[in-house]
Design a protein around this motif. Sequence first.
Motif, mmCIF file in Angstrom:
data_model
loop_
_atom_site.group_PDB
_atom_site.id
_atom_site.type_symbol
_atom_site.label_atom_id
_atom_site.label_comp_id
_atom_site.label_asym_id
_atom_site.label_seq_id
_atom_site.Cartn_x
_atom_site.Cartn_y
_atom_site.Cartn_z
ATOM 1 N N VAL A 147 0.849 -1.181 0.000
ATOM 2 C CA VAL A 147 0.000 0.000 0.000
ATOM 3 C C VAL A 147 0.891 1.240 0.000
ATOM 4 O O VAL A 147 1.834 1.356 0.780
ATOM 5 N N LEU A 148 0.611 2.175 -0.905
ATOM 6 C CA LEU A 148 1.399 3.390 -0.972
ATOM 7 C C LEU A 148 1.104 4.266 0.240
ATOM 8 O O LEU A 148 -0.049 4.399 0.649
ATOM 9 N N PRO A 149 2.134 4.845 0.843
ATOM 10 C CA PRO A 149 1.896 5.689 2.009
ATOM 11 C C PRO A 149 1.116 6.940 1.633
ATOM 12 O O PRO A 149 1.348 7.537 0.580
ATOM 13 N N ARG A 150 0.191 7.323 2.496
ATOM 14 C CA ARG A 150 -0.581 8.535 2.256
ATOM 15 C C ARG A 150 0.174 9.740 2.800
ATOM 16 O O ARG A 150 0.881 9.642 3.793
ATOM 17 N N GLU A 151 -0.024 10.865 2.140
ATOM 18 C CA GLU A 151 0.611 12.083 2.618
ATOM 19 C C GLU A 151 -0.097 12.562 3.876
ATOM 20 O O GLU A 151 -1.329 12.596 3.943
ATOM 21 N N SER A 152 0.689 12.927 4.859
ATOM 22 C CA SER A 152 0.122 13.486 6.080
ATOM 23 C C SER A 152 -0.154 14.969 5.873
ATOM 24 O O SER A 152 0.282 15.576 4.880
ATOM 25 N N THR A 153 -0.858 15.571 6.824
ATOM 26 C CA THR A 153 -1.112 17.015 6.752
ATOM 27 C C THR A 153 0.197 17.788 6.769
ATOM 28 O O THR A 153 0.354 18.791 6.063
ATOM 29 N N VAL A 154 1.171 17.296 7.562
ATOM 30 C CA VAL A 154 2.477 17.955 7.609
ATOM 31 C C VAL A 154 3.162 17.869 6.246
ATOM 32 O O VAL A 154 3.755 18.849 5.778
ATOM 33 N N ASP A 155 3.061 16.710 5.582
ATOM 34 C CA ASP A 155 3.657 16.540 4.253
ATOM 35 C C ASP A 155 3.083 17.561 3.265
ATOM 36 O O ASP A 155 3.824 18.218 2.524
ATOM 37 N N VAL A 156 1.756 17.662 3.262
ATOM 38 C CA VAL A 156 1.081 18.570 2.325
ATOM 39 C C VAL A 156 1.452 20.024 2.618
ATOM 40 O O VAL A 156 1.741 20.807 1.705
#
Length: 237
Positions: free
Chosen positions: A3-12
């Motif tokens: 499963v591809l990791p989802r971007e966190s709010t911090v990432d965005v």
Amino acid sequence: MGVLPRESTVDVLEKRLREDILAGLHPAGSYLPPERELADEFGVNRTTLKHAFGRLVHSGLLETKHGVGTRVRDFLRLGGADLLPMLVGHSPDWIGEIFEVRRTVGELIAERAAARATAAQVAELRRLVAAIADAEGGEAAQLADAEVHRALARATGNRVYVLLTNTLFNAYLPVRAALVGPFVDARAAHDRLAPVVEAVAAHAEPAARAAAGAYLAATERIMLDDLAQSRRRRDRV
């Protein structure tokens, strides 16, 4: 397939702030708005904002002073080559400037290697360049080609050339898949680079420099053409 990791709010948030800085919306030397104001603007809490700031400080784009605020760092004046992967990820236009340095440094490395390579280093270079022809697929040939350049840098006896070579390869990482064109035909990739190795093996300094220049110019043309075609396809979508 994992499963591809989802971007966190911090990432965005980090990505958004980074793009704004690199696009010049927050000029070098300017202070960002107060944390509370920025947090409200982006709809995040101040803890999330601080985490994003911390990453951008670590990457060299921001600097913070307690009680003063967060300022955009003048990375073009104070930054180092470690910023190149990030800058290339922001704008492929940086690739042309990287290639200019690649040509200059690559020719010099080949010349120095021809002057200083030991018998063991020549044997290693010949083994590594032969591995390009045997590579299966463009990516494998691309990686095999990179190992020859690292060995050429080591053969100069100057560790700074090794680090410069690593820096230039790291700079390509964000667009490496688009630069695989010169390596799709493994035999052709071998034939382009082999004259550089043979000139180094013969300790022929001018010939090594000339061969490196020809190799670098030929591969650069292919890669820039591929990047331009990729950009045109993306613009049509």
